[in-house]
Design a protein around this motif. Structure first.
Motif, PDB file in Angstrom:
ATOM      1  N   PHE A  15      37.092 -36.826 -11.604  1.00  0.00           N
ATOM      2  CA  PHE A  15      37.529 -34.698 -11.756  1.00  0.00           C
ATOM      3  C   PHE A  15      37.199 -34.208 -10.489  1.00  0.00           C
ATOM      4  N   LEU A  18      39.715 -32.503  -8.244  1.00  0.00           N
ATOM      5  CA  LEU A  18      40.501 -31.132  -8.855  1.00  0.00           C
ATOM      6  C   LEU A  18      39.602 -29.664  -8.549  1.00  0.00           C
ATOM      7  N   THR A  19      40.704 -29.117  -9.333  1.00  0.00           N
ATOM      8  CA  THR A  19      39.735 -27.651  -9.113  1.00  0.00           C
ATOM      9  C   THR A  19      39.172 -27.245 -10.624  1.00  0.00           C
ATOM     10  N   GLU A  20      38.770 -26.387 -10.637  1.00  0.00           N
ATOM     11  CA  GLU A  20      38.190 -26.488 -12.342  1.00  0.00           C
ATOM     12  C   GLU A  20      39.085 -24.547 -12.287  1.00  0.00           C
ATOM     13  N   ARG A  91      44.981 -31.421 -15.046  1.00  0.00           N
ATOM     14  CA  ARG A  91      44.751 -33.264 -15.202  1.00  0.00           C
ATOM     15  C   ARG A  91      43.660 -33.262 -16.279  1.00  0.00           C
ATOM     16  N   GLU A 145      40.321 -36.877 -20.095  1.00  0.00           N
ATOM     17  CA  GLU A 145      41.996 -36.821 -18.969  1.00  0.00           C
ATOM     18  C   GLU A 145      43.201 -37.051 -19.127  1.00  0.00           C
ATOM     19  N   TYR A 173      40.867 -28.882 -15.754  1.00  0.00           N
ATOM     20  CA  TYR A 173      41.098 -29.197 -14.796  1.00  0.00           C
ATOM     21  C   TYR A 173      42.258 -29.959 -14.173  1.00  0.00           C
ATOM     22  N   GLY A 174      42.541 -29.997 -12.426  1.00  0.00           N
ATOM     23  CA  GLY A 174      43.604 -29.310 -12.589  1.00  0.00           C
ATOM     24  C   GLY A 174      44.681 -29.187 -10.699  1.00  0.00           C
ATOM     25  N   THR A 175      45.752 -29.567 -10.000  1.00  0.00           N
ATOM     26  CA  THR A 175      45.967 -29.231  -9.165  1.00  0.00           C
ATOM     27  C   THR A 175      46.787 -27.101  -8.975  1.00  0.00           C
ATOM     28  N   SER A 201      41.678 -21.766  -1.918  1.00  0.00           N
ATOM     29  CA  SER A 201      42.409 -22.431  -3.113  1.00  0.00           C
ATOM     30  C   SER A 201      43.825 -22.456  -4.006  1.00  0.00           C
ATOM     31  N   ARG A 206      41.731 -27.449  -1.133  1.00  0.00           N
ATOM     32  CA  ARG A 206      40.215 -28.349  -1.964  1.00  0.00           C
ATOM     33  C   ARG A 206      39.553 -29.136  -0.901  1.00  0.00           C
ATOM     34  N   HIS A 219      33.366 -26.823  -3.551  1.00  0.00           N
ATOM     35  CA  HIS A 219      34.440 -26.076  -4.083  1.00  0.00           C
ATOM     36  C   HIS A 219      34.766 -25.123  -4.515  1.00  0.00           C
TER      37      HIS A 219
END
Length: 348
Positions: A15, A18-20, A91, A145, A173-175, A201, A206, A219
């Motif tokens: 993770f 990735l972005t929270e 994700r 995941e 977490y994801g995009t 973001s 990222r 981040h």
């Protein structure tokens, strides 16, 4: 949707880039819930780890840092979370029962929905199951995941607490799904000058690499707004080695030309960096070569910044004509930076 359980030691590998997307620092919020009699559901999205309050009691019982519903639910409890960005692909999840031991939720599941214009209800028939009910242990983190790749965007998540009890933190977490360039400038861009924040973001920027995140993750540099405290800024530990520096590399949401940089030390009053430098590169790699001699262009020579303020630096004319995909900010020797804005234009 298939998924797997991830050991804690693999968190960064799974993770880390990735972005929270559920975080309150990104604008995530609880929009509805079934019950939070003992402790508010809003605690789920707090930035920091849960805190213990041993022996402290309120009007409804023990004070806990997390979401806790009352006992004996014949079905299950739930909360609906609006994600911070306008939309994102998912994700995985971090479901933490820290300090809930004997009153933790026995299991949990997660559903998702795309509803950009309305607040979805619990009885809506369009929820998509992402995580089937999984057992949760007392006072521990549980990482899951999603192993089947999906580009489906979502705006809301539903965390199901089965049947009731306590969950300290929930992190998704994801995009971020960036707005299509045809949509034009967004409220988080620099509309008055007609410039895009290529690193923001919400535009898909990222952090893909950093040297140190002891007090706060890199981040945070790309989040909307200027934050409320030092808690949501990039903050490295004190260095004792002569010549030390820390760096973070940001993959821009879109390749483009860069006109101006904004380095914000908001809330960092006694621990801002002594100096900052910025380089940029055009690369097809997620993480470009780390050696500055390998194609990096200097946008900002080492420059002094002050406490608790925004600092604007215009890029020289020669660099303004180049297209870049990544920027690298270096701080000397250490310290804290709240935000980095990279203003420019997307390439064709």
């Amino acid at each position: 949707m298939s998924f797997s359980s991830i050991p804690l030691e693999d968190f960064e590998a799974t993770f880390g880039a990735l972005t929270e997307i559920s975080s309150v620092s990104l604008g995530g919020t609880i929009v509805s819930k079934s019950d939070d009699f003992f402790s508010p559901a809003s605690d789920l999205l707090k930035i920091g780890p849960a805190i213990a309050y041993p022996g402290v009691f309120g009007k409804n019982g023990s004070v806990m840092d997390g979401w806790e519903s009352r006992r004996h639910n014949p079905e299950h409890d739930w909360v609906i979370i609006k994600l911070g960005p306008p939309a994102a692909t998912i994700r995985g999840f971090d479901i933490d029962t820290a300090h809930f031991a004997g009153n933790e939720a026995p299991s949990a599941s997660v559903d998702a929905l795309y509803s950009p214009n309305t607040v979805p209800t619990n009885d809506c028939l369009l929820w998509t199951s992402l995580l089937l009910p999984q057992p949760l242990g007392p006072s521990s983190r549980h990482l899951f995941e999603l192993t089947s790749s999906s580009s489906i965007p979502f705006t809301h998540l539903r965390l199901n607490n089965i049947p009731d009890g306590g969950i300290a933190r929930f992190r998704a977490y994801g995009t971020v799904v960036a707005p299509h360039p045809s949509a034009g400038l967004q409220p988080w861009d620099r509309v008055e000058k007609g410039e895009v924040d290529l690193a923001h973001s919400f535009n898909g920027g990222r952090v893909v690499w950093s040297t140190d995140e002891h007090y706060g993750g890199a981040h945070y540099l790309l989040l909307p707004g200027r934050g409320e405290t030092m808690e949501d800024g990039w903050h490295t530990k004190r260095s004792r080695t002569p010549g030390h520096s820390d760096s973070a590399i940001i993959q821009l949401g879109s390749k483009g030309t860069i006109n101006e940089l904004n380095i914000d030390t908001h809330h960092f009053i006694g621990n801002f960096p002594a100096g900052v430098a910025v380089h940029a590169i055009l690369s097809e790699e997620e993480v470009p070569p780390l050696e500055l001699e390998s194609g990096w262009t200097q946008l900002l020579v080492r420059s002094k910044v002050g406490p608790h303020a925004e600092h604007f630096f215009e890029v020289d004319d020669a660099s303004k004509n180049q297209i870049f995909s990544h920027v690298r900010m270096t701080i000397f020797p250490d310290g804290g930076v709240k935000r980095l804005r990279v203003f420019g234009s997307r390439s064709a």
